[in-house]
Scaffold this active site. Structure first.
Site, PDB file in Angstrom:
ATOM      1  CG  HIS A 161      -2.035  -0.859   1.150  1.00 49.66           C
ATOM      2  ND1 HIS A 161      -2.041  -2.454   1.797  1.00 49.66           N
ATOM      3  CD2 HIS A 161      -3.259  -0.812   0.416  1.00 49.66           C
ATOM      4  CE1 HIS A 161      -2.916  -3.457   1.630  1.00 49.66           C
ATOM      5  NE2 HIS A 161      -3.914  -1.725   0.642  1.00 49.66           N
ATOM      6  CG  ASN A 162       3.881   1.437  -1.780  1.00 55.30           C
ATOM      7  OD1 ASN A 162       3.256   1.082  -3.263  1.00 55.30           O
ATOM      8  ND2 ASN A 162       4.929   0.104  -2.174  1.00 55.30           N
ATOM      9  CB  ALA A 163       3.191   6.438  -4.213  1.00 52.95           C
ATOM     10  CB  VAL A 164       4.563   2.009  -6.826  1.00 51.06           C
ATOM     11  CG1 VAL A 164       4.597   1.019  -7.924  1.00 51.06           C
ATOM     12  CG2 VAL A 164       5.874   2.553  -6.418  1.00 51.06           C
ATOM     13  CG  HIS A 165      -1.059  -0.121  -5.202  1.00 54.59           C
ATOM     14  ND1 HIS A 165      -1.836  -1.499  -4.914  1.00 54.59           N
ATOM     15  CD2 HIS A 165      -2.783   0.627  -3.712  1.00 54.59           C
ATOM     16  CE1 HIS A 165      -3.656  -1.023  -4.981  1.00 54.59           C
ATOM     17  NE2 HIS A 165      -4.160  -0.447  -3.847  1.00 54.59           N
ATOM     18  CG  HIS A 201      -7.542   3.760  -3.819  1.00 48.38           C
ATOM     19  ND1 HIS A 201      -5.962   3.391  -4.378  1.00 48.38           N
ATOM     20  CD2 HIS A 201      -7.280   1.971  -3.503  1.00 48.38           C
ATOM     21  CE1 HIS A 201      -5.398   2.404  -4.638  1.00 48.38           C
ATOM     22  NE2 HIS A 201      -6.392   1.792  -3.965  1.00 48.38           N
ATOM     23  CG  ASP A 202      -5.123   1.605  -0.826  1.00 49.39           C
ATOM     24  OD1 ASP A 202      -6.066   1.629   0.025  1.00 49.39           O
ATOM     25  OD2 ASP A 202      -4.845   0.872  -1.484  1.00 49.39           O
ATOM     26  CG  ASP A 311      -8.434  -1.263  -4.235  1.00 50.32           C
ATOM     27  OD1 ASP A 311      -6.634  -1.109  -4.328  1.00 50.32           O
ATOM     28  OD2 ASP A 311      -8.941  -1.815  -3.082  1.00 50.32           O
ATOM     29  CD  GLN A 362      -1.766 -13.152  -4.234  1.00 49.99           C
ATOM     30  OE1 GLN A 362      -2.916 -13.386  -5.042  1.00 49.99           O
ATOM     31  NE2 GLN A 362      -1.694 -12.864  -3.591  1.00 49.99           N
TER      32      GLN A 362
END
Length: 436
Positions: A161-165, A201-202, A311, A362
């Site tokens: 959950h970072n800026a790349v996501h 969104h995150d 998402d 997964q």
């Protein structure tokens, strides 16, 4: 009391504009000073080492947010991210942006080429290419300031959950907004809302999930009464940054209020606990053939579905990227599990590295969450080339995870009498002569 440790309310320290929530999600502390130091170190935050004294740690502004707020108040505009790159990297980044609508867009490579500024660079490009800057008379300086605030409020120490996501979700949202079934009815406002919601969104995600915040009596859980705790925080943080940057200050008040509310509805839709609610409604519309995209309510609902798809689209990417995202999200789960183990809390589902393997996590995620949603999305788009491509990747990736799971079980079955099925669930060992 939890074991021998008393876990107090997690305390968050935040920007001046977030007074409705009070504090920031980045710094977590417990009642005990020893626990506080250990917890902060485990979450890999940088504030304790940089700030030093307890008094400074407890201030309402984190060092990072104070620095950015002060810079904005002084009127200093940060350099455009691409200007920090040499010509070779700049050229490669520009070339990638020319193919930003392709599903095989490699966000990891793009983040490296932009020196870790993928979200800012991507959004500036998309706002320009969609004509949003001209249509809404946006100030480029304010737009850049807002995007820097958003990007900086993602926690780079989070594996997932970072800026790349956020940039990855935004690129996927861009692809979905181009789907003919949806694109034909979208207004500039719809497009701007979709891109803004995807990017933010995150924002300020702490790297732990809602159940963790609830069981540790986090103040955000109390504030939002244990309902969509993180999503509410992401939304309110986004509104705060919009107001702080004054990006939309030139628009009529009723327009900005509507934008804020619609952003909230979009971001709140990403709560995975509401998955069945949205999926059931989508199935009903498609079954009854009563989806009217000319109706603003129906159109907004499909924007929510598009964001939900964006998402969780990682399993629908090409294997190399999908596998990397899977490893990242599981690493974040495992970190939470380690934190829970350290403070003698019950370890959350999927967070026990000794029991929850990446392939089993997964496969379950794809089977029960991703496949049902994307099959209905393909139904909505009329089996468009993009939808068929995503479902093809999804099936291939699931088969690869099953293969990896089978290899793990083949090794573990040599040492124990228990085996598991292809979805990672325990199964009884077959008796001699029986067909498994």
């Amino acid at each position: 009391m939890v074991g021998s440790h008393h876990v107090g309310m997690l305390q968050l320290h935040g920007p001046l504009w977030a007074r409705s929530e009070g504090l920031r999600c980045g710094e977590i502390s417990f009642d005990s000073p020893d626990q506080n130091v250990k917890c902060v170190r485990m979450l890999d935050t940088t504030y304790s080492g940089e700030i030093g004294t307890k008094k400074k740690v407890k201030r309402l502004l984190s060092f990072q947010r104070y620095f950015h707020a002060s810079r904005l108040l002084r009127g200093i505009v940060p350099q455009a991210s691409l200007h920090l790159l040499d010509e070779d990297y700049l050229g490669q980044a520009r070339h990638m942006l020319s193919k930003v609508g392709m599903w095989n867009f490699d966000i990891f490579l793009f983040d490296r080429l932009t020196n870790g500024n993928s979200l800012v660079t991507l959004l500036c490009h998309l706002f320009n290419s969609h004509g949003l800057i001209h249509h809404f008379h946006l100030d480029m300086v304010k737009l850049h300031q807002f995007l820097v605030l958003v990007q900086e409020d993602y926690h780079s120490q989070n594996p997932y959950h970072n800026a790349v996501h956020a940039a990855d979700v935004t690129q996927a949202m861009h692809c979905y907004l181009k789907e003919p079934k949806l694109a034909s009815v979208l207004t500039p406002m719809d497009i701007m809302l979709g891109l803004l919601a995807a990017a933010a969104h995150d924002v300020d995600h702490p790297g732990v999930n809602q159940p963790f915040l609830i069981k540790t009596k986090h103040h955000l859980a109390s504030l939002y009464q244990n309902v969509s705790v993180l999503e509410n925080h992401h939304w309110r943080s986004t509104i705060g940054m919009l107001r702080e940057s004054r990006l939309l200050a030139h628009l009529p008040k009723e327009v900005t209020q509507d934008i804020e509310q619609q952003l909230g509805a979009l971001i709140l839709a990403t709560d995975i606990n509401r998955q069945n609610e949205f999926l059931s409604r989508l199935k009903a519309h498609l079954h009854n053939h009563d989806l009217r995209l000319e109706d603003s309510e129906h159109k907004h609902f499909m924007l929510q579905i598009a964001l939900k798809c964006a998402d969780i689209c990682n399993p629908c990417r090409i294997w190399d990227m999908s596998k990397q995202w899977s490893e990242r999200v599981c690493e974040e789960f495992y970190r939470q599990g380690d934190l829970e183990r350290t403070f003698e809390l019950e370890i959350s589902p999927l967070c026990n590295q000794q029991k929850d393997t990446i392939p089993s996590i997964q496969i379950g995620f794809m089977t029960y969450i991703v496949e049902p949603l994307f099959e209905e999305w393909a139904h909505f788009t009329g089996d468009s080339p993009l939808s068929e491509n995503m479902l093809c990747h999804l099936r291939k990736n699931k088969a690869k995870w099953r293969g990896l799971l089978h290899k793990q079980h083949s090794k573990s079955s040599d040492h124990s009498g228990q085996m598991t099925d292809t979805d990672g669930n325990p199964s009884q060992t077959s008796k001699e002569g029986e067909v498994p």
